[in-house]
Write an enzyme that holds these catalytic residues in place. Sequence first.
Site, PDB file in Angstrom:
ATOM      1  N   ASP A 117      -1.730   4.181  -4.884  1.00 32.81           N
ATOM      2  CA  ASP A 117      -2.383   3.247  -3.981  1.00 32.81           C
ATOM      3  C   ASP A 117      -2.068   1.830  -3.900  1.00 32.81           C
ATOM      4  O   ASP A 117      -1.904   1.389  -2.776  1.00 32.81           O
ATOM      5  CB  ASP A 117      -3.990   3.161  -4.344  1.00 32.81           C
ATOM      6  CG  ASP A 117      -4.666   2.433  -3.298  1.00 32.81           C
ATOM      7  OD1 ASP A 117      -4.859   2.960  -2.179  1.00 32.81           O
ATOM      8  OD2 ASP A 117      -5.722   1.592  -3.633  1.00 32.81           O
TER       9      ASP A 117
ATOM     10  N   ARG B 146      14.432  16.633  13.047  1.00 33.33           N
ATOM     11  CA  ARG B 146      15.004  17.652  12.383  1.00 33.33           C
ATOM     12  C   ARG B 146      16.270  17.575  11.442  1.00 33.33           C
ATOM     13  O   ARG B 146      16.451  18.004  10.409  1.00 33.33           O
ATOM     14  CB  ARG B 146      15.271  18.783  13.331  1.00 33.33           C
ATOM     15  CG  ARG B 146      15.833  19.978  12.658  1.00 33.33           C
ATOM     16  CD  ARG B 146      15.961  21.092  13.780  1.00 33.33           C
ATOM     17  NE  ARG B 146      16.595  22.303  13.479  1.00 33.33           N
ATOM     18  CZ  ARG B 146      16.905  23.441  14.035  1.00 33.33           C
ATOM     19  NH1 ARG B 146      16.810  23.296  15.212  1.00 33.33           N
ATOM     20  NH2 ARG B 146      17.626  24.570  13.487  1.00 33.33           N
TER      21      ARG B 146
ATOM     22  N   HIS C 246       0.625  -1.185  -0.049  1.00 33.11           N
ATOM     23  CA  HIS C 246       0.049  -0.047  -0.045  1.00 33.11           C
ATOM     24  C   HIS C 246       0.902   1.172  -0.166  1.00 33.11           C
ATOM     25  O   HIS C 246       1.745   1.364   0.832  1.00 33.11           O
ATOM     26  CB  HIS C 246      -0.814  -0.002   1.290  1.00 33.11           C
ATOM     27  CG  HIS C 246      -1.769   1.220   1.261  1.00 33.11           C
ATOM     28  ND1 HIS C 246      -2.761   1.422   0.507  1.00 33.11           N
ATOM     29  CD2 HIS C 246      -1.567   2.147   2.098  1.00 33.11           C
ATOM     30  CE1 HIS C 246      -3.288   2.523   0.911  1.00 33.11           C
ATOM     31  NE2 HIS C 246      -2.452   3.356   1.923  1.00 33.11           N
TER      32      HIS C 246
ATOM     33  N   LYS D 140       0.149  10.430   0.230  1.00 30.73           N
ATOM     34  CA  LYS D 140       0.947   9.865  -0.898  1.00 30.73           C
ATOM     35  C   LYS D 140       0.338  10.434  -2.161  1.00 30.73           C
ATOM     36  O   LYS D 140       1.275  11.030  -2.863  1.00 30.73           O
ATOM     37  CB  LYS D 140       0.649   8.473  -0.517  1.00 30.73           C
ATOM     38  CG  LYS D 140       1.172   7.740   0.685  1.00 30.73           C
ATOM     39  CD  LYS D 140       1.129   6.357   0.763  1.00 30.73           C
ATOM     40  CE  LYS D 140      -0.301   6.119   1.012  1.00 30.73           C
ATOM     41  NZ  LYS D 140      -1.073   6.411   2.016  1.00 30.73           N
TER      42      LYS D 140
END
Length: 147
Positions: A43, A97, A4, A25
């Site tokens: 997908d 970071r 996925h 995504k």
Amino acid sequence: MLLHGSCAAFQGAGVLFLGPSGSGKSDLVLRLMQEGWQLVADDQVLLRDGNGPMADAPPSLAGMLEVRGVGIFRNLPHGPAPLRLVVELGPQNSIPRLPLPDSFALPGGNLPRLRLNAFEASAAAKLSLALAAAEARLQQCAGAFAA
């Protein structure tokens, strides 16, 4: 192997996007396509070993992209790509970071992995830099691709 996720490629180098539903995504792939990247899969991503990890769309989803709030588009230009980078998408507070080098195991080998927030305005620019670093076209003195 079917995952996925979504995948886009720039100049033939693929980037696999992983994350839960709603993590951005497809949205990020759409923005990358506007920057000259090519759709590989949305997908569901079909992974195989072809002298390294390769990504493609399953036949039933080839050339399709979901654009949340607009609909599902089909017959978009797409194609397979060798993978060079894995990006896990998540909320801003989960993104380090200054990340340390990391990897992700896939059929055909390990790839560099980093974490990003897909909804940042700079996400596409960050991906272009990250892909260049993953392919050793740019160098870092600190961060996910530093030696």
